[in-house]
Design a protein around this motif. Structure first.
Motif, mmCIF file in Angstrom:
data_model
loop_
_atom_site.group_PDB
_atom_site.id
_atom_site.type_symbol
_atom_site.label_atom_id
_atom_site.label_comp_id
_atom_site.label_asym_id
_atom_site.label_seq_id
_atom_site.Cartn_x
_atom_site.Cartn_y
_atom_site.Cartn_z
ATOM 1 N N ALA A 13 0.814 -1.226 0.000
ATOM 2 C CA ALA A 13 0.000 0.000 0.000
ATOM 3 C C ALA A 13 0.839 1.264 0.000
ATOM 4 O O ALA A 13 0.447 2.276 -0.566
ATOM 5 C CB ALA A 13 -0.920 -0.016 1.225
ATOM 6 N N GLY A 14 1.990 1.223 0.664
ATOM 7 C CA GLY A 14 2.859 2.389 0.670
ATOM 8 C C GLY A 14 2.362 3.502 1.567
ATOM 9 O O GLY A 14 1.678 3.287 2.565
ATOM 10 N N TRP A 15 2.682 4.725 1.180
ATOM 11 C CA TRP A 15 2.464 5.895 2.026
ATOM 12 C C TRP A 15 1.131 6.583 1.796
ATOM 13 O O TRP A 15 0.540 7.129 2.730
ATOM 14 C CB TRP A 15 3.573 6.924 1.777
ATOM 15 N N ARG A 37 4.851 -3.295 6.357
ATOM 16 C CA ARG A 37 5.055 -2.289 7.397
ATOM 17 C C ARG A 37 3.902 -1.294 7.345
ATOM 18 O O ARG A 37 3.350 -1.035 6.282
ATOM 19 C CB ARG A 37 6.377 -1.536 7.197
ATOM 20 N N ARG A 38 3.604 -0.691 8.468
ATOM 21 C CA ARG A 38 2.525 0.285 8.518
ATOM 22 C C ARG A 38 3.087 1.663 8.152
ATOM 23 O O ARG A 38 3.495 2.447 9.014
ATOM 24 C CB ARG A 38 1.871 0.307 9.899
ATOM 25 N N PRO A 82 0.965 -4.199 10.102
ATOM 26 C CA PRO A 82 1.703 -5.140 9.257
ATOM 27 C C PRO A 82 0.873 -6.378 8.905
ATOM 28 O O PRO A 82 0.139 -6.888 9.734
ATOM 29 C CB PRO A 82 2.905 -5.519 10.127
ATOM 30 N N ALA A 83 0.999 -6.791 7.671
ATOM 31 C CA ALA A 83 0.291 -7.969 7.171
ATOM 32 C C ALA A 83 1.146 -8.609 6.085
ATOM 33 O O ALA A 83 1.935 -7.938 5.416
ATOM 34 C CB ALA A 83 -1.078 -7.584 6.621
ATOM 35 N N ASP A 84 0.978 -9.903 5.916
ATOM 36 C CA ASP A 84 1.837 -10.680 5.032
ATOM 37 C C ASP A 84 1.047 -11.144 3.812
ATOM 38 O O ASP A 84 0.109 -11.942 3.938
ATOM 39 C CB ASP A 84 2.389 -11.878 5.788
#
Length: 234
Positions: A13-15, A37-38, A82-84
């Motif tokens: 998703a990014g920023w 990463r969030r 965070p998710a995989d």
């Protein structure tokens, strides 16, 4: 199925959530968006949301949000980080469209294979997958003294010193990505490549390429980006 009923999935998703917010403005109502990463930022997402508001959204839009979670929820975006992406928990063949934009170049090859295995499981039989992959040295974006192919001059040991996990670049070329895609059981139904101009080839010829790239066709090395549309072969 009608766009407003379709289920979308994005990894990386990014920023700023540019793609999910654009899809929302175009009528998509159900999106699952994940990132390792969030990184999401409310100020950037709000700016994107305002910019895409005229793309075709319904006349009645949710009121302005005061935080990232409420902004995304109002647009039908389920953000998980965070998710995989290698293990989504999504039901088999329940996703109509998978997207990833300028993310795959940052993922180690073994993890790409695992992600593709999961995508093959969750994408619907008539679903589509859209990838944009950036094959350029990202350090060149803020250092004009180096070429977009500069990272091809480092052997694996040397490149490891400049390749931290937060800014990881796998240096895979287009043919490598195609091989991973096909090995995972997908077919490419549309491909748009950029790069390979005489100037690009001249820039490559001026570099002392590292052994992993020295014997690769310059035309292959010169590809800067690709936009690919896939479907699962079953």
């Amino acid at each position: 199925r009608p766009l407003e009923e379709a289920a979308f999935f994005e990894f990386g998703a990014g920023w700023d959530f540019a793609m999910p917010l654009a899809f929302s403005a175009l009528g998509v109502r159900r999106q699952l968006v994940v990132d390792l990463r969030r990184l999401g930022r409310f100020d950037l997402a709000l700016d994107v949301d305002e910019r895409v508001a005229g793309l075709g959204a319904p006349a009645t839009r949710p009121p302005p949000a005061s935080d990232l979670a409420s902004l995304l929820a109002a647009r039908g975006i389920d953000y998980r980080a965070p998710a995989d992406a290698r293990s989504t928990g999504v039901a088999d063949r329940s996703i109509d469209c998978v997207t990833s934009t300028n993310t795959l170049e940052h993922i180690p090859p073994a993890d790409i294979t695992a992600i593709y295995r999961e995508l093959h499981r969750i994408v619907a039989s008539e679903g589509v997958i859209s990838f944009q992959i950036d094959y350029q040295d990202h350090y060149s974006y803020f250092d004009p003294s180096i070429s977009v192919y500069n990272f091809l001059t480092f052997d694996a040991a040397a490149w490891h010193r400049f390749n931290p996990s937060l800014h990881f670049q796998n240096r895979l070329r287009h043919r490598d990505h195609v091989a991973l895609i096909e090995a995972a059981g997908f077919e490419i139904i549309e491909s748009t490549l950029e790069g390979g101009s005489p100037e690009d080839l001249e820039a490559l010829a001026a570099l002392d390429l590292a052994p992993p790239f020295r014997d690769v066709d310059p035309a292959e090395l010169a590809i800067r980006t690709s936009r690919l549309t896939l479907r699962a072969v079953r």
